[in-house]
Scaffold this motif. Structure first.
Motif, mmCIF file in Angstrom:
data_model
loop_
_atom_site.group_PDB
_atom_site.id
_atom_site.type_symbol
_atom_site.label_atom_id
_atom_site.label_comp_id
_atom_site.label_asym_id
_atom_site.label_seq_id
_atom_site.Cartn_x
_atom_site.Cartn_y
_atom_site.Cartn_z
ATOM 1 N N ALA A 157 0.836 -1.208 0.000
ATOM 2 C CA ALA A 157 0.000 0.000 0.000
ATOM 3 C C ALA A 157 0.862 1.247 0.000
ATOM 4 O O ALA A 157 0.479 2.274 -0.557
ATOM 5 N N GLN A 158 2.016 1.172 0.653
ATOM 6 C CA GLN A 158 2.967 2.278 0.726
ATOM 7 C C GLN A 158 2.276 3.591 1.107
ATOM 8 O O GLN A 158 2.462 4.617 0.468
ATOM 9 N N GLY A 159 1.462 3.508 2.151
ATOM 10 C CA GLY A 159 0.806 4.694 2.685
ATOM 11 C C GLY A 159 -0.619 4.929 2.209
ATOM 12 O O GLY A 159 -1.340 5.745 2.772
ATOM 13 N N ALA A 160 -1.042 4.242 1.178
ATOM 14 C CA ALA A 160 -2.410 4.405 0.671
ATOM 15 C C ALA A 160 -3.374 3.636 1.568
ATOM 16 O O ALA A 160 -2.990 2.672 2.228
ATOM 17 N N PRO A 161 -4.642 4.042 1.581
ATOM 18 C CA PRO A 161 -5.633 3.303 2.371
ATOM 19 C C PRO A 161 -5.778 1.871 1.855
ATOM 20 O O PRO A 161 -5.722 1.610 0.658
ATOM 21 N N HIS A 162 -5.970 0.933 2.788
ATOM 22 C CA HIS A 162 -6.053 -0.483 2.417
ATOM 23 C C HIS A 162 -7.258 -0.780 1.537
ATOM 24 O O HIS A 162 -7.196 -1.678 0.691
ATOM 25 N N ASP A 163 -8.360 -0.034 1.698
ATOM 26 C CA ASP A 163 -9.518 -0.290 0.834
ATOM 27 C C ASP A 163 -9.200 0.076 -0.618
ATOM 28 O O ASP A 163 -9.639 -0.597 -1.548
ATOM 29 N N LYS A 164 -8.400 1.127 -0.816
ATOM 30 C CA LYS A 164 -7.988 1.496 -2.168
ATOM 31 C C LYS A 164 -7.073 0.409 -2.744
ATOM 32 O O LYS A 164 -7.182 0.044 -3.905
ATOM 33 N N LEU A 165 -6.190 -0.105 -1.896
ATOM 34 C CA LEU A 165 -5.302 -1.185 -2.317
ATOM 35 C C LEU A 165 -6.112 -2.415 -2.718
ATOM 36 O O LEU A 165 -5.868 -3.023 -3.756
ATOM 37 N N ASP A 166 -7.091 -2.785 -1.885
ATOM 38 C CA ASP A 166 -7.923 -3.951 -2.196
ATOM 39 C C ASP A 166 -8.613 -3.798 -3.547
ATOM 40 O O ASP A 166 -8.667 -4.746 -4.337
ATOM 41 N N GLU A 167 -9.108 -2.614 -3.821
ATOM 42 C CA GLU A 167 -9.797 -2.359 -5.085
ATOM 43 C C GLU A 167 -8.833 -2.507 -6.270
ATOM 44 O O GLU A 167 -9.142 -3.177 -7.262
ATOM 45 N N GLU A 168 -7.654 -1.901 -6.170
ATOM 46 C CA GLU A 168 -6.680 -1.980 -7.258
ATOM 47 C C GLU A 168 -6.129 -3.397 -7.400
ATOM 48 O O GLU A 168 -5.949 -3.895 -8.501
ATOM 49 N N LEU A 169 -5.894 -4.061 -6.281
ATOM 50 C CA LEU A 169 -5.401 -5.436 -6.317
ATOM 51 C C LEU A 169 -6.436 -6.357 -6.966
ATOM 52 O O LEU A 169 -6.095 -7.222 -7.768
ATOM 53 N N ARG A 170 -7.688 -6.159 -6.662
ATOM 54 C CA ARG A 170 -8.766 -6.966 -7.260
ATOM 55 C C ARG A 170 -8.761 -6.809 -8.785
ATOM 56 O O ARG A 170 -8.857 -7.785 -9.534
ATOM 57 N N ARG A 171 -8.607 -5.581 -9.246
ATOM 58 C CA ARG A 171 -8.568 -5.285 -10.686
ATOM 59 C C ARG A 171 -7.328 -5.926 -11.322
ATOM 60 O O ARG A 171 -7.408 -6.553 -12.379
ATOM 61 N N TRP A 172 -6.189 -5.789 -10.664
ATOM 62 C CA TRP A 172 -4.925 -6.337 -11.137
ATOM 63 C C TRP A 172 -5.027 -7.859 -11.249
ATOM 64 O O TRP A 172 -4.620 -8.448 -12.243
#
Length: 195
Positions: A157-172
């Motif tokens: 996440a490197q400082g980003a909110p985990h929910d944003k990470l989850d969303e981008e990771l899901r897409r990836w």
């Protein structure tokens, strides 16, 4: 001080790899695969160094073939003219991608499960049957060194909110899963190898 960009926003996403009528865009596929290799650095302390090294070597071999063929547009187009050693590199690369994809899908599907258990389940289903007893023993030791889930999330996440990470990771992961499935079928049906 400038905040570092979350890992999945700093590399080519598999979700952004174009799939043309004649297959997966080779250049974008290799670029996204490079990004996946960097993710293993975030696991820390050389965990899965052997996987990272294997994936990196296979990317290098696939890229060398890509450049030698006057830049074929897709992975599928470049494969038929490639000999067995090169085809093996692509098969092993797809295995490494599948291993990572399944592990991270397990991580997202089972938020209470330890990260090492997610990677262990992935290893058992994707790679274990390709390895000797000695390699399996090394992998089992390495799996115990996988960081805790919250530490891994913080690293990618490197400082980003985990929910944003989850969303981008899901897409990836959706993009990666599509590519892995497509290449797995293509390799098997074409007689090029079994992932």
């Amino acid at each position: 001080m400038q905040q570092q960009q979350p890992y999945f926003e700093s590399v080519k996403s598999f979700a952004d790899v174009p799939i043309h009528d004649d297959g997966i865009d080779a250049h974008a596929f290799l670029e996204a695969s490079d990004g996946l290799v960097g993710m293993f650095d975030l696991l820390g302390s050389g965990v899965f160094g052997f996987v990272q090294s294997d994936i990196r070597n296979n990317i290098r071999d696939v890229r060398t073939h890509y450049h030698a063929l006057e830049r074929p547009k897709t992975v599928e187009v470049m494969l038929p003219g490639w000999g067995d050693p090169g085809r093996g590199a692509l098969v092993r690369l797809v295995r490494g991608l599948a291993f990572t994809c399944v592990a991270l899908q397990n991580m997202q599907a089972h938020p209470a499960r330890d990260l090492h258990a997610c990677f262990k389940a992935s290893y058992d289903s994707v790679l274990r049957h390709h390895h000797s007893f000695v390699i399996r023993s090394v992998v089992n030791v390495a799996l115990r060194a996988v960081p805790h889930r919250k530490d891994f999330y913080s690293r990618i996440a490197q400082g980003a909110p985990h929910d944003k990470l989850d969303e981008e990771l899901r897409r990836w992961l959706a993009g990666l899963d599509t590519i892995v499935i497509r290449l797995t079928v293509f390799l098997k049906e074409g007689g090029f190898g079994v992932v």
